[in-house]
Design a protein around this motif. Sequence first.
Motif, mmCIF file in Angstrom:
data_model
loop_
_atom_site.group_PDB
_atom_site.id
_atom_site.type_symbol
_atom_site.label_atom_id
_atom_site.label_comp_id
_atom_site.label_asym_id
_atom_site.label_seq_id
_atom_site.Cartn_x
_atom_site.Cartn_y
_atom_site.Cartn_z
ATOM 1 N N ALA A 127 0.840 -1.206 0.000
ATOM 2 C CA ALA A 127 0.000 0.000 0.000
ATOM 3 C C ALA A 127 0.876 1.259 0.000
ATOM 4 C CB ALA A 127 -0.928 -0.007 1.217
ATOM 5 N N THR A 128 1.933 1.250 0.806
ATOM 6 C CA THR A 128 2.842 2.401 0.853
ATOM 7 C C THR A 128 3.469 2.622 -0.519
ATOM 8 O OG1 THR A 128 3.339 1.845 3.158
ATOM 9 C CG2 THR A 128 4.834 3.389 2.072
ATOM 10 N N ALA A 129 3.892 1.540 -1.165
ATOM 11 C CA ALA A 129 4.541 1.638 -2.472
ATOM 12 C C ALA A 129 3.579 2.191 -3.520
ATOM 13 C CB ALA A 129 5.054 0.266 -2.902
ATOM 14 N N ILE A 130 2.325 1.757 -3.484
ATOM 15 C CA ILE A 130 1.353 2.211 -4.485
ATOM 16 C C ILE A 130 1.143 3.721 -4.376
ATOM 17 C CG2 ILE A 130 -1.107 2.074 -5.113
ATOM 18 C CD1 ILE A 130 -0.897 -0.956 -4.443
ATOM 19 N N VAL A 131 0.999 4.226 -3.158
ATOM 20 C CA VAL A 131 0.803 5.671 -2.997
ATOM 21 C C VAL A 131 2.108 6.425 -3.299
ATOM 22 C CG1 VAL A 131 0.004 7.523 -1.491
ATOM 23 C CG2 VAL A 131 -1.026 5.255 -1.314
ATOM 24 N N LEU A 132 3.249 5.890 -2.845
ATOM 25 C CA LEU A 132 4.529 6.561 -3.117
ATOM 26 C C LEU A 132 4.783 6.667 -4.619
ATOM 27 C CD1 LEU A 132 7.070 5.202 -0.459
ATOM 28 C CD2 LEU A 132 6.074 7.495 -0.605
ATOM 29 N N TYR A 133 4.456 5.617 -5.364
ATOM 30 C CA TYR A 133 4.676 5.698 -6.816
ATOM 31 C C TYR A 133 3.701 6.655 -7.487
ATOM 32 C CZ TYR A 133 8.848 3.256 -7.934
ATOM 33 O OH TYR A 133 10.186 2.970 -8.056
ATOM 34 N N GLU A 134 2.496 6.812 -6.947
ATOM 35 C CA GLU A 134 1.583 7.827 -7.482
ATOM 36 C C GLU A 134 2.182 9.219 -7.259
ATOM 37 O OE1 GLU A 134 -1.145 7.581 -9.281
ATOM 38 O OE2 GLU A 134 -1.392 9.773 -9.321
ATOM 39 N N ILE A 135 2.703 9.457 -6.063
ATOM 40 C CA ILE A 135 3.341 10.752 -5.748
ATOM 41 C C ILE A 135 4.552 10.965 -6.664
ATOM 42 C CG2 ILE A 135 4.630 12.008 -3.962
ATOM 43 C CD1 ILE A 135 2.847 10.458 -1.887
ATOM 44 N N PHE A 136 5.350 9.922 -6.795
ATOM 45 C CA PHE A 136 6.558 9.974 -7.636
ATOM 46 C C PHE A 136 6.188 10.250 -9.097
ATOM 47 C CE2 PHE A 136 10.061 7.245 -9.670
ATOM 48 C CZ PHE A 136 11.028 8.234 -9.570
ATOM 49 N N ASN A 137 5.138 9.599 -9.584
ATOM 50 C CA ASN A 137 4.690 9.814 -10.975
ATOM 51 C C ASN A 137 4.210 11.243 -11.175
ATOM 52 O OD1 ASN A 137 5.316 7.203 -11.707
ATOM 53 N ND2 ASN A 137 3.249 6.405 -11.353
ATOM 54 N N GLN A 138 3.503 11.780 -10.185
ATOM 55 C CA GLN A 138 3.049 13.170 -10.308
ATOM 56 C C GLN A 138 4.238 14.123 -10.315
ATOM 57 O OE1 GLN A 138 -0.156 14.375 -7.723
ATOM 58 N NE2 GLN A 138 -1.414 12.588 -8.221
ATOM 59 N N ARG A 139 5.240 13.843 -9.476
ATOM 60 C CA ARG A 139 6.443 14.679 -9.443
ATOM 61 C C ARG A 139 7.193 14.597 -10.775
ATOM 62 N NH1 ARG A 139 9.918 14.575 -4.052
ATOM 63 N NH2 ARG A 139 8.452 15.646 -2.707
ATOM 64 N N ARG A 140 7.264 13.378 -11.321
ATOM 65 C CA ARG A 140 7.974 13.192 -12.597
ATOM 66 C C ARG A 140 7.245 13.929 -13.717
ATOM 67 N NH1 ARG A 140 8.877 7.789 -14.720
ATOM 68 N NH2 ARG A 140 6.923 7.043 -13.851
ATOM 69 N N ARG A 141 5.934 13.837 -13.729
ATOM 70 C CA ARG A 141 5.135 14.475 -14.778
ATOM 71 C C ARG A 141 5.309 15.990 -14.701
ATOM 72 N NH1 ARG A 141 -0.369 13.016 -13.497
ATOM 73 N NH2 ARG A 141 0.409 10.888 -13.544
#
Lengths: 281, 281
Positions: free
Chosen positions: B252-266
């Motif tokens: 669960a932590t990884a799923i939310v962290l990757y969403e945050i990371f994807n938004q930062r990357r975008r």
Amino acid sequence: MDPLITSPANPSLKLARRLRERKVREQSGLFYVEGIRLVAEALAQGWSIEMLIIAPDRLSSEFAYQKVEAARARGIRVVEVSPRAFESLSLKENPQGIAAVIHQRWGSLSAVRPDKGELWIGLEAIQDPGNLGTILRTAEAVGAQGVVLLEHTTDPYDPAAVRASMGAIFTQQLVRTSREVFLRWVAEHHPPLIGTSDKAAQDYHDFIYPEGLMLLMGSEREGLSPVYASLCQAMVAIPMVGRVDSLNVAVATAIVLYEIFNQRRRKGKLTSACKGEERIP
Amino acid sequence: MDPLITSPANPSLKLARRLRERKVREQSGLFYVEGIRLVAEALAQGWSIEMLIIAPDRLSSEFAYQKVEAARARGIRVVEVSPRAFESLSLKENPQGIAAVIHQRWGSLSAVRPDKGELWIGLEAIQDPGNLGTILRTAEAVGAQGVVLLEHTTDPYDPAAVRASMGAIFTQQLVRTSREVFLRWVAEHHPPLIGTSDKAAQDYHDFIYPEGLMLLMGSEREGLSPVYASLCQAMVAIPMVGRVDSLNVAVATAIVLYEIFNQRRRKGKLTSACKGEERIP
């Protein structure tokens, strides 16, 4: 009713304990689960139960008693044991006093149809049962059909895998297959296979996943081997910054599965929105 | 050079073995790591090493020998032991013959600044060291600063956490704090806190995350408790279908962290694209 079993040497308890060993599980086609939650899910999903083992003095919930009575009414054998005898087979501290010996279920690869819109996960040589169980749990959460075990993947009926699956072991379909049979199946059905690799150029987050697919994940140490990678329609990478060069395999699987799930959800929303618009004159 | 130690009762080996116990780690402020990869990362990151323990007969790689010599040159104590003595402390089969006893490092909450654009993870009462180590590994992969341990969270210096972190234990900052100190810190800095809950109405994937934030995750069994949830700017949920009602906490932590990371990357991509446009007359 049989008298309460007090000896840990009782043959039923001995069998339940021996199911910790993979060899015994393979030979018998049985596995062992513990705790009211898992036992209730096995009953609810209609699995073939060889026997329930209960320690009446430890069973505290009304819910558990109801499940035991319902099982008895269905003709399932219920072995009643003393708290100490139960502890001899329990893998937990303070066990709930309910366990089951259950017949394994294996599906056939020919029924696996990612080409028909189904979502499957193919696992090559995953070693850790906890990782496998966690993958089953996530697969269930995103509505996948099941998991295909390739090469020498660990046993999903290992107690650690069953525990980590949080019940998904009873709802996700399990298929195990040899490389030869898998290659023949690929040649026949041309399923959309998507693989992962840290060396792939395609960002997992920018890729548009097909409607149905099998996500292929490699082992903890080696990743996906070339023979499987070569079958894939696309290889995707999960980008990473920092000093680590890989993710835990259950984490990596979850990240890609949620990307697929999010694309499916978005598509669903868009489809409903379009349908909605059509109704507006 | 000291003679080769052959007795498992040697005080250095005894200390290394006793570091499996949390109490001994807390009292000594030390922890134990094993394997060339982790030892090399501790050296590379400049951690304060109490001693290296090596079994020369088991050390096979030139890389490992170089690291040992470099450590010796820096004045680090190197304890040489027989293969059998090494096995007495090793947690692995076929150990690589290199281990280290290292001083723990704890950061201060006052240096934690999600309000300054940093990404942190706050963990309430996580029980499983493997989950904690896996979270550290993912945190490193998305460029987080570190992890704040709230309430009775398991010890990140537990051997299972260190192992699961795959070296991220040496690069992610670790802070532990009491509820009182955390509440004072929140009152002072007003950090952007985002919590997760399966009951939240906000879909984690539709939410726009602030530039810097601390992601608060609750324990495996209980989730985030009301006192922490009430501090959050937003609570987000990871949607699930199927028969499971929760995900593994590291997943669960990884799923939310990757969403945050994807938004930062975008955002980064968009920013670069806009900058590019500006340069075009």
